[in-house]
Design an enzyme around this catalytic site. Structure first.
Site, PDB file in Angstrom:
ATOM      1  N   CYS A 173     -14.854 -43.476  -7.888  1.00  0.00           N
ATOM      2  CA  CYS A 173     -15.009 -43.554  -9.500  1.00  0.00           C
ATOM      3  C   CYS A 173     -13.983 -42.398  -9.725  1.00  0.00           C
ATOM      4  O   CYS A 173     -13.969 -41.212  -9.508  1.00  0.00           O
ATOM      5  CB  CYS A 173     -16.208 -43.123  -9.956  1.00  0.00           C
ATOM      6  SG  CYS A 173     -17.577 -44.251  -9.408  1.00  0.00           S
ATOM      7  N   CYS A 174     -13.257 -42.699 -11.124  1.00  0.00           N
ATOM      8  CA  CYS A 174     -12.411 -41.620 -12.083  1.00  0.00           C
ATOM      9  C   CYS A 174     -12.558 -42.435 -13.212  1.00  0.00           C
ATOM     10  O   CYS A 174     -13.173 -43.270 -13.610  1.00  0.00           O
ATOM     11  CB  CYS A 174     -11.090 -41.659 -11.463  1.00  0.00           C
ATOM     12  SG  CYS A 174     -10.234 -42.767 -11.361  1.00  0.00           S
TER      13      CYS A 174
END
Length: 151
Positions: free
Chosen positions: A64-65
Site C-alpha cells: 500500500c501507498c
C-alpha cells in the site's frame, strides 16, 4: 496463509487491512509504517513485502501507498512477483484469474473500509484460471523475469 503487508503510512485503512487479514485467519508479516522502526519509504517496504513472496517466506502480499502506484511499481521489480493495483473487486478477481497475481496493491487514499472488504473477498476467492491464453501470458511474464523473453 502467510501474507506480507506493507504500507508507507500508518493510515486507518492500512491498520484495517492487517486486522481484516488476521480476522480471516491469515498470518501477517508487517513492513513499513505497520512495523515500528522499519523503513517506511514506499519503494523499500513494498520491495521487502514482495521479496517475501518471491522467496517463499509469504504466500502472497498486499502493498500500500497513497495511490498504490508506487507500491505496485516497486513490487513488480522483484522477479517472480506479479503485483496488481486493484481499486475494485472486479479488478482483484481478474488479477487473480487472468494474471495469476500474487501481490495486491492498494491505494490508501481511495480504499474505504467496505471497498477493502470487497476487494479482499474477490482476491481470496479468485484462483488462477486454466485458459490457455492466460497461462501463456503468465508464462511469458515469467520468462521476462528471467530475461529470456522472445522479441
Amino acid at each position: 496463509m502467510r501474507i506480507s503487508v506493507s504500507s508507507d503510512m500508518d493510515e486507518p485503512v492500512a491498520r484495517l487491512l492487517v486486522e481484516e487479514l488476521r480476522g480471516r485467519g491469515h498470518e501477517v508479516l508487517a513492513h513499513g509504517a505497520l512495523r515500528p522502526g522499519a523503513d517506511s519509504q514506499w519503494a523499500v517496504c513494498s520491495e521487502r513485502a514482495a521479496r517475501e513472496v518471491a522467496d517463499g517466506t509469504a504466500d502472497q502480499a498486499v502493498v500500500c501507498c497513497w495511490t498504490g502506484t508506487g507500491a505496485s511499481i516497486a513490487a513488480n521489480k522483484v522477479p517472480g512477483v506479479r503485483a496488481a493495483l486493484c481499486a475494485d473487486a472486479y479488478t482483484a478477481d481478474g488479477a487473480r484469474r487472468w494474471n495469476d497475481a500474487n501481490v495486491l496493491a492498494l491505494s490508501l487514499r481511495l480504499t474505504s473500509a467496505p471497498l477493502l472488504r470487497e476487494i479482499l473477498d474477490a482476491w481470496f476467492a479468485g484462483e488462477p484460471g486454466e485458459d490457455a491464453e492466460d497461462r501463456d501470458n503468465v508464462t511469458h511474464v515469467e520468462r521476462l523475469d528471467r530475461g529470456r523473453a522472445a522479441p
